[in-house]
Design an enzyme around this catalytic site. Structure first.
Site, mmCIF file in Angstrom:
data_model
loop_
_atom_site.group_PDB
_atom_site.id
_atom_site.type_symbol
_atom_site.label_atom_id
_atom_site.label_comp_id
_atom_site.label_asym_id
_atom_site.label_seq_id
_atom_site.Cartn_x
_atom_site.Cartn_y
_atom_site.Cartn_z
ATOM 1 N N SER A 128 50.829 -81.793 0.173
ATOM 2 C CA SER A 128 49.394 -81.577 0.340
ATOM 3 C C SER A 128 49.075 -81.125 1.751
ATOM 4 O O SER A 128 49.759 -81.515 2.713
ATOM 5 C CB SER A 128 48.639 -82.878 0.035
ATOM 6 O OG SER A 128 47.287 -82.797 0.442
ATOM 7 N N TYR A 153 46.979 -91.631 1.325
ATOM 8 C CA TYR A 153 47.394 -90.533 0.447
ATOM 9 C C TYR A 153 48.197 -89.502 1.244
ATOM 10 O O TYR A 153 49.283 -89.087 0.823
ATOM 11 C CB TYR A 153 46.174 -89.875 -0.190
ATOM 12 C CG TYR A 153 46.500 -88.581 -0.896
ATOM 13 C CD1 TYR A 153 47.218 -88.581 -2.087
ATOM 14 C CD2 TYR A 153 46.098 -87.357 -0.367
ATOM 15 C CE1 TYR A 153 47.537 -87.385 -2.727
ATOM 16 C CE2 TYR A 153 46.411 -86.164 -1.007
ATOM 17 C CZ TYR A 153 47.127 -86.185 -2.187
ATOM 18 O OH TYR A 153 47.446 -85.011 -2.814
#
Length: 356
Positions: A128, A153
């Protein structure tokens, strides 16, 4: 080739399975159909793939179930693994951190272990853009330091890259990590800004823009993500001779391991993004400007030149065109209340509290 796609009922996963089937690959899918958001959307994505390209085996397995994943690998013997399953969402990682440890760390370890036991030609996994964290310099390069994540995350995705490197080094597993930048398009997740914002605008609810709408995001249309994956499948990284890699950087290694950014390379301010949504919906937004939220990255922009050098491809679909396609799907899908009940929404008097 035999290809295993994890998260096959997810947003990117369903698009990926469809493309692979159309390209003639033999695809096996894995998904746990959890209730992080309405599972009906996941079932509808799978039905859409069936309608477009035919059925494919889809195992309902949780990433934390190591014996079940091992059995799946043993039975299907995938040559390529495209690992897209994960606990997603920056905001949710502040509320339920253990879900990220179980899925993104423990689950990824199970995938790596199975790739070791049943050797694969190529493991491609989703990272990501959030790994860039506090990096203030854009465009983001794969050679940039990513040691300052702003959410659990993001930290879990950075950990995935390191875990993949260790298995690549120890066991020779060719691993490619893909740092996705704000992916959007038809069949998107309802916790992401396109659906959240489109619903707020169409329902006349207040739309909250955090950081007073000053965020910039490098939006990437889902078809560009899938084209990148399709071109990388048969391009596994090769081990680099030691003399050619005396000082490996953040995205280079002697091991058969590499990292690519996949982003549109044209960041758009959040307020401009809302204007485009208004245009395609034909309605005006009620906007509330709020301060920056914890865990949010200020601006994102990808340097995707590495992907271009490796594949001859760079994301090319402009935001206006991509949002037009997304809104056409959104209006058609959510206009069928009998088949698709409305997603749970906040009360009308509450602002829509989502950011990019």
């Amino acid at each position: 080739m035999n290809v295993l796609v994890t998260g096959a009922a997810g947003f990117i996963g369903a698009h990926c399975v469809l493309r692979l089937l159309r390209d003639g690959h033999r695809v096996c899918g894995l998904d746990n159909f959890n209730d992080y958001y309405d599972p009906q959307l996941k079932h509808d994505r799978v039905a859409w793939v069936h309608e477009q390209a035919g059925e494919f085996p889809l195992a309902r397995i949780d990433l934390s179930d190591a014996p079940a994943i091992d059995a799946l690998f043993q039975h299907h013997r995938p040559e390529v693994v495209i690992h897209l399953a994960a606990q997603a969402g920056v905001r949710y990682s502040l509320e339920n951190p253990r879900a990220y440890v179980d899925s993104n760390l423990g689950g990824f370890l199970n995938i790596l272990e199975s790739c070791r036991r049943y050797p694969v030609r190529h493991l491609i996994y989703a990272s990501s853009s959030s790994v860039y964290g506090a990096n203030p310099h854009t465009p983001y390069s794969e050679q940039d330091n990513v040691d300052h994540p702003l959410s659990l995350y993001a930290a879990s995705k950075k950990a995935n890259e390191l875990m993949a490197h260790s298995y690549s080094h120890l066991f020779g597993i060719p691993c490619t990590g893909l740092r996705f930048f704000t992916v959007y398009g038809p069949w998107g997740r309802p916790d992401m800004s396109p659906i959240q914002f489109a619903r707020a605008i169409t329902e006349g609810r207040v739309l909250s823009l955090y950081n007073h709408g000053e965020h910039q995001r490098d939006f990437t249309y889902v078809d560009d993500i899938i084209e990148s994956i399709a071109r990388l499948i048969d391009r596994p990284p090769q081990a680099t001779p030691q003399e050619a890699c005396e000082q490996p950087g953040p995205a280079t290694s002697r091991a058969p391991w590499r990292i690519f950014n996949i982003g549109g390379q044209h960041p758009v301010a959040l307020r401009s993004y809302v204007v485009l949504l208004e245009k395609h919906l034909g309605r005006s937004a009620r906007i509330e400007l709020l301060p920056l939220q914890a865990g949010d990255v200020l601006n994102t922009c990808a340097d995707a030149s590495g992907l271009a050098r490796a594949t001859g491809f760079q994301p090319r679909i402009e935001l206006d065109e991509g949002l037009g396609r997304f809104i056409a799907w959104f209006l058609e899908y959510y206009a069928r209340p009998a088949a698709h009940p409305p997603l749970a929404a906040e009360p009308a008097h509450e602002p829509q509290r989502r950011s990019l």
